[in-house]
Enzyme design. Structure first.
Site, mmCIF file in Angstrom:
data_model
loop_
_atom_site.group_PDB
_atom_site.id
_atom_site.type_symbol
_atom_site.label_atom_id
_atom_site.label_comp_id
_atom_site.label_asym_id
_atom_site.label_seq_id
_atom_site.Cartn_x
_atom_site.Cartn_y
_atom_site.Cartn_z
ATOM 1 N N HIS A 83 -6.871 -5.925 -0.836
ATOM 2 C CA HIS A 83 -5.809 -4.947 -0.647
ATOM 3 C C HIS A 83 -4.748 -5.503 0.295
ATOM 4 C CE1 HIS A 83 -3.999 -1.007 -0.737
ATOM 5 N NE2 HIS A 83 -3.979 -0.963 0.584
ATOM 6 N N VAL A 120 -14.016 -17.113 -9.230
ATOM 7 C CA VAL A 120 -12.971 -16.079 -9.294
ATOM 8 C C VAL A 120 -12.459 -16.015 -10.734
ATOM 9 C CG1 VAL A 120 -10.657 -15.434 -8.546
ATOM 10 C CG2 VAL A 120 -12.290 -16.318 -6.883
ATOM 11 N N ASP A 180 -8.695 -5.655 -5.303
ATOM 12 C CA ASP A 180 -8.372 -4.611 -4.335
ATOM 13 C C ASP A 180 -9.494 -3.575 -4.331
ATOM 14 O OD1 ASP A 180 -7.276 -2.310 -3.028
ATOM 15 O OD2 ASP A 180 -5.272 -3.089 -3.417
ATOM 16 N N SER A 229 0.856 -1.190 0.000
ATOM 17 C CA SER A 229 0.000 0.000 0.000
ATOM 18 C C SER A 229 0.896 1.245 0.000
ATOM 19 C CB SER A 229 -0.953 -0.043 1.197
ATOM 20 O OG SER A 229 -1.954 0.919 1.062
ATOM 21 N N ASP A 276 -15.554 -16.486 -15.717
ATOM 22 C CA ASP A 276 -14.945 -17.264 -14.629
ATOM 23 C C ASP A 276 -13.732 -18.084 -15.075
ATOM 24 O OD1 ASP A 276 -14.379 -18.808 -12.405
ATOM 25 O OD2 ASP A 276 -16.466 -19.199 -11.901
HETATM 26 CA CA LIG Z 1 -12.108 -19.079 -12.309
#
Ligand SMILES: [Ca+2]
Length: 509
Positions: free
Chosen positions: A421, A229, A367, A157, A219
């Site tokens: 983050h 994800v 993030d 950060s 995906d």
């Molecule tokens: Ca995936």
């Protein structure tokens, strides 16, 4: 050590701390420390600067290496916990408060007024860490009678920004730098939060709908696995117009205004005077898949963008964000702060590279605070710049084929799908970058991948949900199609074929 003469520096304390537990001036007590020499000082390179720093030098267990640790947020604290971690490992260690602690007589609630003093802003944007690094190395040399065998910097950060500041401005000081989610593009990230927050308010009740549609569309990109994800968000082109209501508005569709709000957040902040073709884009858009984090733009806009732009432009910590002008306010703030180091975006890393040093960059695709496409774009600029200076490589009989592989000799970027983050998030998000960095610097073993762990509910006590390699950009982790997709063993790091095609025109010998 109290008598060591350092430029613009007053040593305020030099003390032998016995092995055991040490209670720092702020934060938790640190246990199981070896005996060390604790040095505290203040750097005053400018009348209003008030840079505090500490250097801890182990007396018995020194490994002859130095690690400087980075800050978070608007800093304001010596990072005692991170220093203690490195001290236990045998490192000498250094930290600064970036000069952003509240000045005497200024209440803590008004600490961020330092942003209106551009010399102190400069301290925060990298000058405090570079001055501290110079002091730390001189103190190390005085104490041990020789320079550190290796010097490292690690942070995320604001600490990532600090890492890039030392790489760009003090290229020969460090042998290895780990920089996570760097807050290096001030104009971009502070503008992005206001932009995202304004559009988020039109879409806040339908984020799950948009997220589910984006993930459904993308995906398996990159990772080849349907796990909720997106493995390679850069390749996702999901268009929210697919969700446009065909009849009356309802919970399962978006109004035209809501479609536009989502598109604006995906596009990122642009100067309204121009269309995107002019290139005046302040920051890249938030990635597909990050939708559920957009609510965090409220805290970021009010807690970071508001004091930043408030102090830089209006000398006030608070102002009405709805009056923010995405044309003139950004330009004016840039004009005012650029001479004070606010944009730590210089892609010329040749001094660092020629020193033989290694840079390990990392960030999470989800993030919530700003788009981490920012660090990908910066990395691409480093690659492009590295191409221009290809003459440095003539000594090498067999240079790698592509500019990016040449850059990967000294700088690598690891992006975490679904990661937040500096950690957290839906994807595997717990990993160590420091040990791979040390291996790279000291043994010459460049990391092709770093194994990240996802704990159940992000709670280590609840056990491991999955492991997954994070791959050196532009490679992404792809499932082999047969094994357990929750095990890193069944993934390989691979590059999308368009990547090298795209760069064919560069760097031929
Ligand atoms: Ca995936």
């Amino acid at each position: 050590m109290a008598a060591v003469n350092l430029p613009d520096t007053t040593i305020t304390l030099a003390q032998l701390i016995p092995a055991g537990t040490f209670q720092p001036p702020t934060g938790a007590a640190q246990q199981n420390l070896p005996e060390f020499c604790r040095i505290a000082g203040r750097i005053q390179n400018h009348p209003t600067s008030r840079i505090m720093f500490e250097v801890w030098l182990p007396t018995q267990t020194a490994n002859q290496r130095l690690v400087q640790v980075g800050n978070g947020g608007f800093a304001g604290n010596i990072q005692y916990g991170a220093m203690a971690t490195r001290l236990r490992e045998g490192y000498a260690t250094a930290s600064t408060d970036d000069g952003t602690s509240a000045a005497p007589g200024v209440p803590a609630s008004e600490r961020l007024t330092f942003l209106g003093d551009f010399e102190r802003l400069y301290d925060f944007k990298g000058r405090a860490v570079t001055l501290t690094a110079v002091n730390a190395k001189m103190l190390f040399r005085t104490f041990y009678g020789l320079a550190p065998a290796y010097s490292y910097f690690t942070g995320c950060s604001s600490g990532g920004l600090e890492g890039l500041a030392v790489v760009q401005r003090l290229g020969e000081a460090f042998d290895g730098v780990s920089a996570g989610s760097p807050a290096n593009n001030s104009a971009g990230l502070f503008t992005q939060a206001i932009w995202t927050f304004q559009h988020y308010q039109k879409i806040s009740t339908k984020l799950q709908l948009v997220h589910d549609a984006a993930v459904a569309a993308c995906d398996t990109l990159g990772d080849s696995v349907s796990d909720g994800v997106i493995g390679d968000p850069q390749r996702c082109r999901f268009d929210p117009r697919k969700l446009l209501c065909k009849a009356a508005e309802g919970p399962e569709c978006l109004t035209a205004e809501q479609v536009e709000a989502v598109r604006k957040i995906y596009e990122g902040p642009v100067n309204p005077r121009n269309d995107r073709k002019t290139g005046e884009q302040y920051a890249p858009g938030m990635p597909r898949g990050s939708e559920l984090t957009w609510g965090a733009s409220q805290g970021q806009a009010l807690g970071a963008s508001q004091p930043w732009y408030g102090m830089v432009l209006h000398n006030t910590l608070t102002f009405d964000l709805t009056t923010f002008n995405f044309d003139t306010d950004v330009d004016r703030a840039l004009r005012l702060t650029l001479p004070y180091g606010a944009q730590v975006t210089n892609p010329d890393l040749s001094a660092f590279r020629n020193h033989g040093a290694k840079l390990l960059l990392w960030a999470g695709w989800n993030d919530p605070l700003w788009s981490q496409q920012n660090i990908v774009d910066y990395y691409e600029e480093v690659v492009a710049h590295n191409t221009k200076t290809h003459g440095h490589w003539r000594w090498d009989a067999r240079p790698p084929a592509s500019p990016i592989d040449r850059t990967r000799r000294f700088a690598r970027l690891f992006m975490g799908p679904g990661m937040g983050h500096c950690g957290g998030g839906d994807g595997p998000n717990v990993f160590d970058t420091f040990a791979p960095l040390v291996q790279w610097v000291e043994a010459g073993t460049a990391p092709d991948q770093i194994i990240a762990t996802k704990f159940i509910n992000n709670q280590p006590a609840q056990g491991i949900a999955q492991t997954r390699p994070l791959c050196a950009y532009p490679d992404v982790a792809r499932w082999n199609g047969t094994g357990d997709p929750n095990s890193a063993d069944n993934f390989i790091c691979t590059r999308h074929p368009q990547r090298d095609h795209h760069h064919d025109g560069h760097g031929r010998h």
